[in-house]
Design an enzyme around this catalytic site. Structure first.
Site, PDB file in Angstrom:
ATOM      1  N   LEU A 196       0.874  -1.173   0.000  1.00 60.46           N
ATOM      2  CA  LEU A 196       0.000   0.000   0.000  1.00 60.46           C
ATOM      3  C   LEU A 196       0.912   1.223   0.000  1.00 60.46           C
ATOM      4  O   LEU A 196       1.996   1.197   0.589  1.00 60.46           O
ATOM      5  CB  LEU A 196      -0.896   0.012   1.247  1.00 60.46           C
ATOM      6  CG  LEU A 196      -1.972  -1.084   1.327  1.00 60.46           C
ATOM      7  CD1 LEU A 196      -2.716  -1.012   2.658  1.00 60.46           C
ATOM      8  CD2 LEU A 196      -2.957  -0.985   0.167  1.00 60.46           C
ATOM      9  N   ASP A 197       0.440   2.303  -0.620  1.00 58.11           N
ATOM     10  CA  ASP A 197       1.237   3.534  -0.635  1.00 58.11           C
ATOM     11  C   ASP A 197       1.395   4.070   0.777  1.00 58.11           C
ATOM     12  O   ASP A 197       0.586   3.766   1.667  1.00 58.11           O
ATOM     13  CB  ASP A 197       0.528   4.603  -1.486  1.00 58.11           C
ATOM     14  CG  ASP A 197       0.443   4.195  -2.942  1.00 58.11           C
ATOM     15  OD1 ASP A 197       1.264   3.372  -3.379  1.00 58.11           O
ATOM     16  OD2 ASP A 197      -0.459   4.710  -3.626  1.00 58.11           O
ATOM     17  N   VAL A 198       2.359   4.938   0.943  1.00 57.71           N
ATOM     18  CA  VAL A 198       2.638   5.473   2.282  1.00 57.71           C
ATOM     19  C   VAL A 198       1.413   6.179   2.877  1.00 57.71           C
ATOM     20  O   VAL A 198       1.161   6.106   4.090  1.00 57.71           O
ATOM     21  CB  VAL A 198       3.904   6.383   2.240  1.00 57.71           C
ATOM     22  CG1 VAL A 198       3.644   7.662   1.478  1.00 57.71           C
ATOM     23  CG2 VAL A 198       4.426   6.671   3.618  1.00 57.71           C
TER      24      VAL A 198
END
Ligand code: URA
Length: 235
Positions: free
Chosen positions: A102-104
């Site tokens: 997942l993106d930050v």
């Protein structure tokens, strides 16, 4: 299995570290301290404590984490702490890995495991595992955007249009989008291609397994047999 070896398999450190843990009387089985590193222990269904923290013997580790924003899904993060810092040391020593990334700034359900077959299965495009996201957008969501996402949007570097498996408008700037691929920034790129912009992204389910409502942000829990059945996982 010798206790020292058993502890090693569960991520409690090197042979020497596990031997000294036991010898120092920090390991108990059935409420009794066991200070013999060579005691022959049956691992099946074993529950034990190390420094009073309870553990169960597991051949493989499967976890659900409620990922907070501001954490990177990388073993070598560049700007933010790694999600792995949210796990206790034995799980990190077992080399538990995120199943996809997942993106930050994305929050929500992340699965982690030390079972390479599980990672392969749930990240393989062939398996078409549904991943459900709650999306907050910058601009109002309209029916044309929903229709475009459902019929397929063109993304740079993708030979064919990418379709959402499901998409519903939930509110003025909210939609629920389900995708079956796991590509870099996929949801953000799809929403942009449909003429809007993602301002907030939260993963609420993978397959039939929803983020447990009692799992607070930053917390993890074991995936037990019933959870793995919801994920249709069999070894
Ligand atoms: N799609 C994105 O754009 N970001 C995520 O974190 C997950 C899916």
């Amino acid at each position: 299995m010798e206790l020292e070896r058993l502890l090693r398999s569960q991520g409690f450190g090197s042979k020497a570290e596990c031997r000294s843990l036991v010898a120092q009387g920090r390991v108990a089985i059935g409420g009794q301290v066991c200070d013999d590193p060579f005691a022959d222990i049956d691992p099946a269904g074993l529950r034990f404590t190390v420094d009073n923290a309870a553990w169960s013997y597991r051949d493989f580790v499967y976890l659900a984490l409620h990922k907070p924003a501001g954490y990177e899904c990388s073993q070598r993060p560049s700007h933010y702490p790694a999600i792995y810092t949210l796990l206790p040391q034995p799980l990190r020593t077992r080399n538990v890995q995120a199943v996809g990334r997942l993106d930050v700034d994305t929050t929500g359900l992340l699965l982690l495991t030390d079972d390479g077959r599980f990672i392969h299965t749930y990240t393989s495009p062939k398996k078409q595992v549904a991943k459900m996201y709650e999306v907050t957008t910058r601009h109002p969501v309209d029916e044309a955007q929903v229709a475009a996402l459902l019929s397929g949007v063109d993304l740079h570097d993708e030979p064919r249009p990418i379709r959402a498996a499901a998409c519903v408008r939930l509110g003025e700037r909210q939609m629920r989008l389900t995708v079956t691929l796991g590509k870099y920034h996929l949801v953000k790129r799809m929403v942009a291609a449909a003429g809007n912009r993602v301002e907030g992204l939260h993963r609420s389910a993978i397959g039939d397994f929803a983020l447990p409502t009692d799992l607070a942000v930053g917390q993890w829990r074991w995936l037990e047999a019933a959870d793995l059945a919801q994920l249709a996982w069999r070894r």
